[in-house]
Design a protein around this motif. Structure first.
Motif, mmCIF file in Angstrom:
data_model
loop_
_atom_site.group_PDB
_atom_site.id
_atom_site.type_symbol
_atom_site.label_atom_id
_atom_site.label_comp_id
_atom_site.label_asym_id
_atom_site.label_seq_id
_atom_site.Cartn_x
_atom_site.Cartn_y
_atom_site.Cartn_z
ATOM 1 N N TYR A 26 15.331 -33.064 -19.370
ATOM 2 C CA TYR A 26 16.143 -33.596 -18.280
ATOM 3 C C TYR A 26 17.453 -32.821 -18.085
ATOM 4 O O TYR A 26 17.937 -32.698 -16.963
ATOM 5 C CB TYR A 26 16.405 -35.089 -18.477
ATOM 6 C CG TYR A 26 15.192 -35.929 -18.152
ATOM 7 C CD1 TYR A 26 15.022 -36.458 -16.883
ATOM 8 C CD2 TYR A 26 14.213 -36.169 -19.105
ATOM 9 C CE1 TYR A 26 13.906 -37.214 -16.566
ATOM 10 C CE2 TYR A 26 13.094 -36.928 -18.810
ATOM 11 C CZ TYR A 26 12.941 -37.442 -17.538
ATOM 12 O OH TYR A 26 11.827 -38.189 -17.233
ATOM 13 N N TYR A 29 16.691 -30.110 -15.764
ATOM 14 C CA TYR A 29 16.530 -30.608 -14.396
ATOM 15 C C TYR A 29 17.896 -30.772 -13.724
ATOM 16 O O TYR A 29 18.075 -30.421 -12.562
ATOM 17 C CB TYR A 29 15.791 -31.948 -14.383
ATOM 18 C CG TYR A 29 14.369 -31.924 -14.901
ATOM 19 C CD1 TYR A 29 13.678 -30.733 -15.101
ATOM 20 C CD2 TYR A 29 13.714 -33.109 -15.203
ATOM 21 C CE1 TYR A 29 12.378 -30.730 -15.576
ATOM 22 C CE2 TYR A 29 12.410 -33.113 -15.666
ATOM 23 C CZ TYR A 29 11.747 -31.930 -15.854
ATOM 24 O OH TYR A 29 10.455 -31.929 -16.320
ATOM 25 N N VAL A 76 15.812 -35.066 -7.553
ATOM 26 C CA VAL A 76 17.080 -35.233 -8.262
ATOM 27 C C VAL A 76 18.173 -35.318 -7.204
ATOM 28 O O VAL A 76 18.417 -34.356 -6.483
ATOM 29 C CB VAL A 76 17.359 -34.068 -9.239
ATOM 30 C CG1 VAL A 76 18.656 -34.320 -10.005
ATOM 31 C CG2 VAL A 76 16.195 -33.850 -10.190
ATOM 32 N N ILE A 94 17.366 -39.757 -10.552
ATOM 33 C CA ILE A 94 16.093 -39.037 -10.502
ATOM 34 C C ILE A 94 15.006 -40.034 -10.128
ATOM 35 O O ILE A 94 14.861 -41.086 -10.760
ATOM 36 C CB ILE A 94 15.764 -38.348 -11.842
ATOM 37 C CG1 ILE A 94 16.886 -37.373 -12.222
ATOM 38 C CG2 ILE A 94 14.411 -37.631 -11.753
ATOM 39 C CD1 ILE A 94 16.694 -36.681 -13.556
#
Length: 135
Positions: A26, A29, A76, A94
């Motif tokens: 994450y 991301y 996102v 997200i």
């Protein structure tokens, strides 16, 4: 404040044997989303570094609500929390492809002079652009 939405597809290598995204992915991301957020604002992170400014992560918080899986398309949503000073704070949501909120996060990055490795104020050109977006 200024919000930008990025999309990405979960790769197999980012999952465990159950097909669930490993929590360590994450952070990547969010990094991708921040770079796209900055590009959408009209700035290149690469040029920022070429100009002697880097943005190391100072603080990073996650709240995992639901898992993401291999081959999911994630959105996102990156939002600037407040106008930056020597630091910049982003809030993230997200969502999976069903628009279900699966993760929330917040990151704080610090503007740092690459030569001195000391904190500096946010570059004026970025502040000016953010103020334009806010009006």
């Amino acid at each position: 404040m200024f919000t930008y939405r990025s999309t990405l597809r979960v790769r197999y290598a980012e999952t465990d044997q159950m097909g669930v995204v490993h929590h360590g992915n994450y952070a990547s991301y969010l990094e991708l989303a921040r770079i796209e957020w900055l590009e959408n604002l009209g700035f290149s992170y690469k040029k920022l570094e070429a100009d002697g400014v880097m943005l190391p992560v100072y603080d990073l918080k996650f709240s995992f609500k639901s898992p993401a899986y291999f081959d999911d398309t994630l959105t996102v949503e990156t939002t600037l929390a407040t106008l930056p000073s020597a630091s910049i704070i982003f809030d993230y949501n997200i969502y999976n492809e069903d628009q279900k909120l699966i993760t929330t996060a917040q990151s704080t990055l610090v503007f740092v002079d690459m030569k001195t490795r000391r904190p500096i104020r946010c570059p004026e050109n970025i502040l000016d652009r953010l103020k334009q977006e806010g009006s």
